[in-house]
Design a protein around this motif. Structure first.
Motif, mmCIF file in Angstrom:
data_model
loop_
_atom_site.group_PDB
_atom_site.id
_atom_site.type_symbol
_atom_site.label_atom_id
_atom_site.label_comp_id
_atom_site.label_asym_id
_atom_site.label_seq_id
_atom_site.Cartn_x
_atom_site.Cartn_y
_atom_site.Cartn_z
ATOM 1 N N ILE A 26 -36.163 -76.893 94.103
ATOM 2 C CA ILE A 26 -35.481 -78.688 93.598
ATOM 3 C C ILE A 26 -35.408 -78.029 92.518
ATOM 4 C CG2 ILE A 26 -37.959 -80.223 95.094
ATOM 5 C CD1 ILE A 26 -38.765 -79.598 92.307
ATOM 6 N N GLY A 27 -34.401 -76.824 92.361
ATOM 7 C CA GLY A 27 -32.884 -76.489 91.077
ATOM 8 C C GLY A 27 -32.366 -77.388 90.609
ATOM 9 N N GLY A 28 -31.630 -77.737 92.017
ATOM 10 C CA GLY A 28 -30.159 -78.243 92.301
ATOM 11 C C GLY A 28 -30.108 -79.682 91.266
ATOM 12 N N LYS A 29 -31.118 -80.448 92.018
ATOM 13 C CA LYS A 29 -31.231 -82.037 91.199
ATOM 14 C C LYS A 29 -31.537 -81.309 89.638
ATOM 15 C CE LYS A 29 -36.270 -82.989 91.764
ATOM 16 N NZ LYS A 29 -37.125 -84.466 92.099
ATOM 17 N N PHE A 30 -31.501 -80.589 89.013
ATOM 18 C CA PHE A 30 -32.374 -80.429 87.691
ATOM 19 C C PHE A 30 -31.265 -79.923 87.603
ATOM 20 C CE2 PHE A 30 -33.354 -77.667 84.318
ATOM 21 C CZ PHE A 30 -34.130 -78.858 83.412
ATOM 22 N N VAL A 31 -29.997 -78.466 87.841
ATOM 23 C CA VAL A 31 -28.873 -78.808 87.424
ATOM 24 C C VAL A 31 -28.138 -79.813 87.443
ATOM 25 C CG1 VAL A 31 -27.413 -77.341 88.116
ATOM 26 C CG2 VAL A 31 -29.496 -76.234 88.433
ATOM 27 N N ALA A 32 -28.288 -80.749 88.554
ATOM 28 C CA ALA A 32 -26.909 -81.939 88.698
ATOM 29 C C ALA A 32 -27.024 -83.367 87.261
ATOM 30 C CB ALA A 32 -27.445 -82.522 90.288
ATOM 31 N N VAL A 33 -28.680 -83.229 87.165
ATOM 32 C CA VAL A 33 -28.998 -83.603 85.812
ATOM 33 C C VAL A 33 -28.365 -83.090 84.714
ATOM 34 C CG1 VAL A 33 -31.711 -84.736 84.337
ATOM 35 C CG2 VAL A 33 -30.689 -85.521 87.286
ATOM 36 N N ASN A 34 -28.524 -82.097 84.162
ATOM 37 C CA ASN A 34 -27.839 -81.331 82.964
ATOM 38 C C ASN A 34 -26.800 -81.411 83.368
ATOM 39 O OD1 ASN A 34 -30.149 -79.739 81.221
ATOM 40 N ND2 ASN A 34 -30.758 -80.202 83.576
ATOM 41 N N TRP A 86 -36.419 -68.007 86.842
ATOM 42 C CA TRP A 86 -37.879 -67.063 86.111
ATOM 43 C C TRP A 86 -38.712 -67.951 87.136
ATOM 44 C CZ3 TRP A 86 -37.538 -62.292 84.956
ATOM 45 C CH2 TRP A 86 -36.673 -62.341 83.956
ATOM 46 N N GLY A 87 -38.895 -68.670 87.716
ATOM 47 C CA GLY A 87 -40.011 -69.196 89.017
ATOM 48 C C GLY A 87 -39.491 -70.837 89.029
ATOM 49 N N LEU A 88 -38.625 -71.642 87.532
ATOM 50 C CA LEU A 88 -38.731 -73.006 88.206
ATOM 51 C C LEU A 88 -37.792 -73.941 88.961
ATOM 52 C CD1 LEU A 88 -39.109 -76.016 85.637
ATOM 53 C CD2 LEU A 88 -36.641 -75.209 84.943
ATOM 54 N N GLY A 89 -38.241 -74.900 89.541
ATOM 55 C CA GLY A 89 -38.282 -75.596 90.970
ATOM 56 C C GLY A 89 -38.692 -74.307 91.925
ATOM 57 N N LYS A 90 -39.585 -73.665 91.994
ATOM 58 C CA LYS A 90 -40.176 -73.080 93.030
ATOM 59 C C LYS A 90 -41.464 -72.858 92.935
ATOM 60 C CE LYS A 90 -36.622 -69.550 92.978
ATOM 61 N NZ LYS A 90 -36.384 -67.957 93.819
ATOM 62 N N HIS A 91 -42.557 -73.630 94.330
ATOM 63 C CA HIS A 91 -43.938 -73.502 93.872
ATOM 64 C C HIS A 91 -44.406 -72.007 93.201
ATOM 65 C CE1 HIS A 91 -44.319 -77.051 96.123
ATOM 66 N NE2 HIS A 91 -43.485 -76.729 97.288
ATOM 67 N N MET A 92 -45.369 -72.396 93.091
ATOM 68 C CA MET A 92 -45.805 -70.280 92.371
ATOM 69 C C MET A 92 -46.312 -69.796 93.242
ATOM 70 S SD MET A 92 -46.540 -70.685 88.509
ATOM 71 C CE MET A 92 -48.807 -70.714 88.243
#
Length: 387
Positions: A26-34, A86-92
């Motif tokens: 779900i890191g793609g939406k985080f990039v879009a927001v920024n 380093w892992g943000l946006g993925k399951h642990m």
């Protein structure tokens, strides 16, 4: 796809396996927001800075504070985007333990510190700007009270993040097994509650004084938009509080932190945008005057009457040496003088100083053009009857 040679950051839940190749992300939406909200804040501050330097020609403390807030927002964006590596946006369980331990906890701590500092600078900047708008002593007391609360809890939040563990290095070095740490999600939850309080307090404090101001309808609408923006920031803070509640209950740190950081980014940059909107009215007045219900000429205008009554120079007491056009003894005259061509400033007033050339100068020394309107004031009870 799982690999026997890679250790995940946490064990997968029952019925799932680790996937280090193409995991849910779900890191793609985080990039879009920024990419949306940071440029919005940058543009708003750019317009504000232009206004202060070239329109108002007055750079104040609230402007410096807002610049610091934006710089911190840029740093926050850089740090959080780096966390995606380093892992943000993925399951642990889809993140290799070596990657997670290498940088994620440290970057997460840095992001929290920067966010607390940036929101503190943003709110204090808006409140300091309010101090220049309303001269009321009671209003200043109310504003300084909120400044004290906002700055106080921001500083406390920064220190709490830094010294959240004993030893301090335990905050990011997961190999340290001794010592203790505070419950960081609970702290974030309490911090968000104080942030929501100061958000709505910042919006509410000027309302009693705004009601007393006399201004055109379009300007009232503009003030309403400004306050609505502040309310919207408060609503975003409430949504962020919900994401923190999810983080509080979740053990999937890299996944749950994504939404929390995303709403932090939205809240911070909207706060900067809203804080800049309150200070760029002179920019709109100069380049888009119709939005505020002003004439496009940037000054006061009046139509010239085809038939003018006689006028003569300014006088607030009778002058026997001047021509009496109405043949009355109790005649008074006055003169309305306005400055044309002077630069806009943050005030609605221009202080005129005399100039040997016959022109006038405003407060910053710029020479303008004097337009004088003269009229007679007569005592109607003694004025002769005209046919």
């Amino acid at each position: 796809m799982a690999s026997s040679t890679i250790t995940p950051a946490s064990l997968p839940p029952a019925g799932q396996t680790s996937n280090f190749v193409d995991p849910p992300y779900i890191g793609g939406k985080f990039v879009a927001v920024n990419c949306i909200f940071l440029p919005l804040a940058v543009i708003a501050l750019g317009v504000r800075t232009w206004t202060r330097l070239f329109v108002v020609r007055s750079f104040r403390w609230d402007d410096y504070l807002m610049i610091i807030a934006l710089l911190l927002s840029c740093v926050l964006t850089g740090v959080t985007l780096e966390m995606l590596n380093w892992g943000l946006g993925k399951h642990m369980w889809d993140v290799p333990l070596a990657d997670f331990m290498a940088q994620f906890p440290k970057l997460n701590l840095i992001a929290a510190i920067i966010y607390c500092a940036a929101t503190g600078f943003t709110k204090v900047s808006v409140l300091v700007f309010y101090l220049r708008i309303f001269p009321s002593r009671n209003f200043h007391i109310a504003v300084w009270t909120i400044v004290f609360i906002a700055a106080g809890y921001s500083i406390a939040s920064i220190l709490a993040n830094i010294f959240s563990c004993n030893p301090i290095a335990k905050s990011w070095d997961l190999t340290i097994t001794t010592g203790s740490c505070m419950n960081r999600p609970v702290f974030y939850f309490a911090n968000a509650g104080l942030g929501i309080f100061t958000d709505f307090a910042t919006v509410a404090v000027p309302i009693p004084w705004l009601r007393r101001l006399q201004m055109p309808a379009r300007q009232k609408v503009a003030v309403g938009v400004i306050l609505a923006m502040g309310c919207f920031v408060g609503i975003v803070s409430c949504i962020r509080l919900g994401s923190l509640y999810t983080l509080l209950k979740s053990t999937d740190l890299t996944w749950a932190t994504t939404d929390a950081l995303m709403w932090c980014t939205i809240e911070l940059n909207l706060g900067i945008f809203g804080g800049c909107v309150t200070a760029i009215r002179p920019f709109v007045r100069r380049y888009f005057p119709r939005l505020l219900g002003l004439s496009s000429g940037g000054g006061y205008t009046s139509s010239q009457s085809r038939s003018r009554k006689h006028g003569h120079p300014l006088g607030s007491i009778p002058h026997s040496d001047r021509v009496n056009f109405t043949n009355q003894d109790n005649q008074y005259t006055t003169t309305l003088t306005t400055l044309r061509g002077a630069p806009d400033n943050g005030s609605e007033e221009h202080i005129l100083a005399s100039h040997p050339s016959g022109h006038a100068k405003d407060a910053d020394g710029t020479t303008g053009i004097i337009r004088t309107v003269e009229f007679d004031v007569e005592n109607s009870s003694t004025a002769p009857q005209r046919e």
